[in-house]
Design a protein around this motif. Structure first.
Motif, mmCIF file in Angstrom:
data_model
loop_
_atom_site.group_PDB
_atom_site.id
_atom_site.type_symbol
_atom_site.label_atom_id
_atom_site.label_comp_id
_atom_site.label_asym_id
_atom_site.label_seq_id
_atom_site.Cartn_x
_atom_site.Cartn_y
_atom_site.Cartn_z
ATOM 1 N N SER A 110 0.836 -1.191 0.000
ATOM 2 C CA SER A 110 0.000 0.000 0.000
ATOM 3 C C SER A 110 0.875 1.247 0.000
ATOM 4 N N LYS A 111 0.457 2.237 -0.745
ATOM 5 C CA LYS A 111 1.150 3.528 -0.747
ATOM 6 C C LYS A 111 0.572 4.474 0.303
ATOM 7 N N ARG A 112 -0.451 4.007 1.011
ATOM 8 C CA ARG A 112 -1.050 4.819 2.070
ATOM 9 C C ARG A 112 -0.210 4.743 3.340
ATOM 10 N N LYS A 113 -0.243 5.783 4.128
ATOM 11 C CA LYS A 113 0.436 5.803 5.421
ATOM 12 C C LYS A 113 -0.569 5.435 6.505
ATOM 13 N N PHE A 114 -0.182 4.485 7.347
ATOM 14 C CA PHE A 114 -1.053 4.010 8.417
ATOM 15 C C PHE A 114 -0.593 4.565 9.759
ATOM 16 N N ALA A 115 -1.555 4.750 10.658
ATOM 17 C CA ALA A 115 -1.255 5.150 12.033
ATOM 18 C C ALA A 115 -2.322 4.557 12.940
ATOM 19 N N GLN A 116 -2.024 4.522 14.237
ATOM 20 C CA GLN A 116 -2.980 4.033 15.229
ATOM 21 C C GLN A 116 -3.695 5.223 15.866
ATOM 22 N N TYR A 117 -4.997 5.042 16.099
ATOM 23 C CA TYR A 117 -5.819 6.165 16.533
ATOM 24 C C TYR A 117 -6.602 5.827 17.798
ATOM 25 N N GLY A 118 -6.858 6.870 18.582
ATOM 26 C CA GLY A 118 -7.708 6.751 19.764
ATOM 27 C C GLY A 118 -7.103 5.927 20.878
ATOM 28 N N LYS A 119 -7.896 5.721 21.917
ATOM 29 C CA LYS A 119 -7.446 4.909 23.047
ATOM 30 C C LYS A 119 -7.259 3.450 22.647
ATOM 31 N N SER A 120 -8.034 3.006 21.655
ATOM 32 C CA SER A 120 -7.949 1.600 21.222
ATOM 33 C C SER A 120 -6.730 1.337 20.362
ATOM 34 N N GLY A 121 -6.152 2.375 19.762
ATOM 35 C CA GLY A 121 -4.981 2.193 18.915
ATOM 36 C C GLY A 121 -5.257 1.429 17.646
ATOM 37 N N GLN A 122 -6.473 1.528 17.144
ATOM 38 C CA GLN A 122 -6.803 0.829 15.900
ATOM 39 C C GLN A 122 -6.134 1.506 14.706
ATOM 40 N N TRP A 123 -5.754 0.673 13.724
ATOM 41 C CA TRP A 123 -5.084 1.167 12.534
ATOM 42 C C TRP A 123 -6.093 1.743 11.545
ATOM 43 N N CYS A 124 -5.693 2.840 10.911
ATOM 44 C CA CYS A 124 -6.459 3.411 9.802
ATOM 45 C C CYS A 124 -5.476 4.156 8.911
ATOM 46 N N SER A 125 -5.741 4.179 7.613
ATOM 47 C CA SER A 125 -4.815 4.828 6.690
ATOM 48 C C SER A 125 -5.169 6.300 6.522
ATOM 49 N N ASP A 126 -4.234 7.029 5.918
ATOM 50 C CA ASP A 126 -4.451 8.458 5.695
ATOM 51 C C ASP A 126 -5.446 8.723 4.566
ATOM 52 N N ALA A 127 -5.974 7.660 3.949
ATOM 53 C CA ALA A 127 -7.007 7.839 2.938
ATOM 54 C C ALA A 127 -8.334 8.272 3.558
ATOM 55 N N LEU A 128 -8.494 8.053 4.877
ATOM 56 C CA LEU A 128 -9.739 8.368 5.567
ATOM 57 C C LEU A 128 -9.447 9.183 6.834
#
Length: 487
Positions: A110-128
């Motif tokens: 994937s060319k998207r950059k991923f990061a972990q978000y919120g208290k849960s630390g779930q992964w989501c890409s910078d596409a959203l």
């Protein structure tokens, strides 16, 4: 020799005789005599088939909004982060690209950059970027699989539990099981992308073998959402009421001798609903009643974007806002299809996943985030189930000469939020390449059983007798409710 039929009635013996062929013959004779029509006459002819019904057990969710991403969104570019795939970019692997067709393919990171978000630390890409701020509210199921590599049949399976036409859709099952909470609005509403509807068409919101009253009502994506609500003859409300009553009386007389003719009963109900919609629909669909801050939150004022295939966030934003207004007024099930036409006009990224994401992610990102925020601030998220996903996912290998991704039903992602869902949950896993569900695998039927459970319906008890069987949304193979995502 003891009597092997001891304890069985003659009817049971006849049903089981000859590996069931006696039962088949008996079913045919009873059907010809109208027995099954009489047995289900209450469903087919009742003038109140959509009356509210109690759930099988107490539950939080009372209504559902299903956001359907037609074409199959790419899980490894959105929510299913795969570090190994990133490291193996350009290397080859054996991948099943169609049923039993295993070929060597070049891995595509994937060319998207991923990061972990919120208290849960779930992964989501910078596409959203907007949806990423809601990861603590989402239960992300990363280990779904289905049976078809083809759009049409895969969509039917996701909507009705079968890969063939003729079976009721999820909204029809919910209407049958729970009824409607507002008889002046449709119980089941469908909204399509302005670029066109899904490839398998109206069968995706059909009532199948159920009475036609349970089918979805489609709101138009442009112009008047519902045509011909007003009186063109200038009649008064009282005159229209008298006309509808007269037509319904004639139809009821005709129907009395045809108890199994559900299409006529649906027509009777449609006249009544159309009359009521003259007063209820304009108010429910009137977005001018919303303040500018709310419209901005849904992206209604955002620019379209430069790509020739994009429609911008405003169309989907309007539909999400209408969905909120609909469920707020008692509509049981709203399904919004995003993506229409072919390939890059929907989430079908054969011709380039990066271009596909650039077209469609901005169209849904802000509207969905706005919907979740709006539901939460109004106290509606606790009893509204929100579901997001498509008919399948995408492959981890390159298709074509660019960066296309092919269909993949062997492992894909859905997320749920709202009533009864355990937010901030990452459930299940695909393999290290994102190709196939391997940990806590769940078939589509398990997702359906879970949706019914969250709405207070037991998938064993929600049955409809047709063709000699007690039919179920989840079919004959025993499903498993995904308990790991239920609060």
């Amino acid at each position: 020799m003891p009597n092997q039929f001891c304890g069985r009635t003659r009817r049971e013996f006849l049903w089981q005789f000859g590996a069931g062929f006696g039962g088949v013959a008996l079913s045919a004779m009873l059907q010809a005599d109208g027995f099954f029509g009489r047995a289900t006459a209450a469903d087919a002819t009742s003038t109140d088939s959509l009356a509210p019904k109690p759930p099988h057990f107490p539950t939080k969710a009372k209504r559902c909004i299903f956001l359907f991403m037609y074409g199959g969104p790419s899980q490894m570019d959105l929510f299913d982060y795969k570090p190994v795939l990133q490291k193996m970019d350009g290397k080859t692997a054996d991948i099943e690209v169609r049923r039993r067709a295993v070929t060597k393919g070049k891995l595509l990171a994937s060319k998207r950059k991923f990061a972990q978000y919120g208290k849960s630390g779930q992964w989501c890409s910078d596409a959203l970027p907007h949806i990423s701020q809601h990861m603590d509210e989402l239960a992300v199921v990363k280990s779904l699989y289905s049976d078809s590599f083809i759009h049409g049949s895969a969509m039917l399976q996701m909507n009705s539990g079968r890969i063939v036409q003729g079976h009721p859709s999820i909204g029809s099952w919910l209407g049958y099981g729970l009824g409607s909470m507002n008889r002046n609005l449709p119980g089941y509403v469908v909204m399509l992308d302005p670029r066109g509807g899904p490839i398998s068409g109206a069968t995706n919101w059909s009532a199948g073998f159920m009475p036609a009253a349970y089918q979805g009502t489609v709101l138009r994506s442009a112009g008047e959402p519902i045509l011909n609500l007003g009186s063109t003859a200038g009649d008064t409300v009282l005159q229209q009421r008298d006309r509808v009553d007269a037509i319904n009386a004639l139809n009821a007389a005709h129907l009395s001798s045809r108890p199994g003719y559900s299409e006529l009963q649906a027509r009777v109900a449609s006249y009544e609903l159309a009359f009521q919609l003259q007063s209820t629909a304009p108010e429910a669909l009137d977005l001018s009643r919303e303040d500018e801050k709310t419209k901005e939150m849904y992206g209604l004022n955002d620019p379209k974007g430069s790509h020739t295939l994009t429609v911008g966030p405003a169309p989907f934003g309007r539909q999400c806002l209408i969905a909120r207004r609909m469920i707020e007024r008692g509509v049981r099930f709203v399904q919004i299809y995003h993506g229409g036409g072919h390939q890059q006009q929907n989430w079908d990224a054969h011709n380039g996943v990066e271009e596909n994401l650039a077209i469609h992610c901005p169209e849904i990102d802000k509207p969905i985030a706005g919907l979740l925020t709006d539901l939460k601030r109004r106290g509606l998220l606790d009893d509204t189930l929100v579901v997001w996903g498509g008919e399948f996912g995408r492959q981890p290998v390159v298709q074509g000469s660019g960066d296309g991704r092919d269909h993949n039903p062997k492992g894909f992602t859905y997320w749920l939020a709202g009533g009864g869902v355990k937010g901030g949950t990452s459930y299940g896993e695909t393999d290290e390449l994102g190709h196939e569900a391997v940990v806590d695998r769940h078939h589509v039927r398990d997702l359906h059983a879970t949706l019914l459970h969250l709405m207070g319906l037991d998938h064993h008890k929600l049955t409809y007798f047709y063709g000699g069987l007690n039919q179920k949304l989840t079919g004959v193979i025993e499903p498993e409710v995904i308990k790991g995502i239920i609060a």
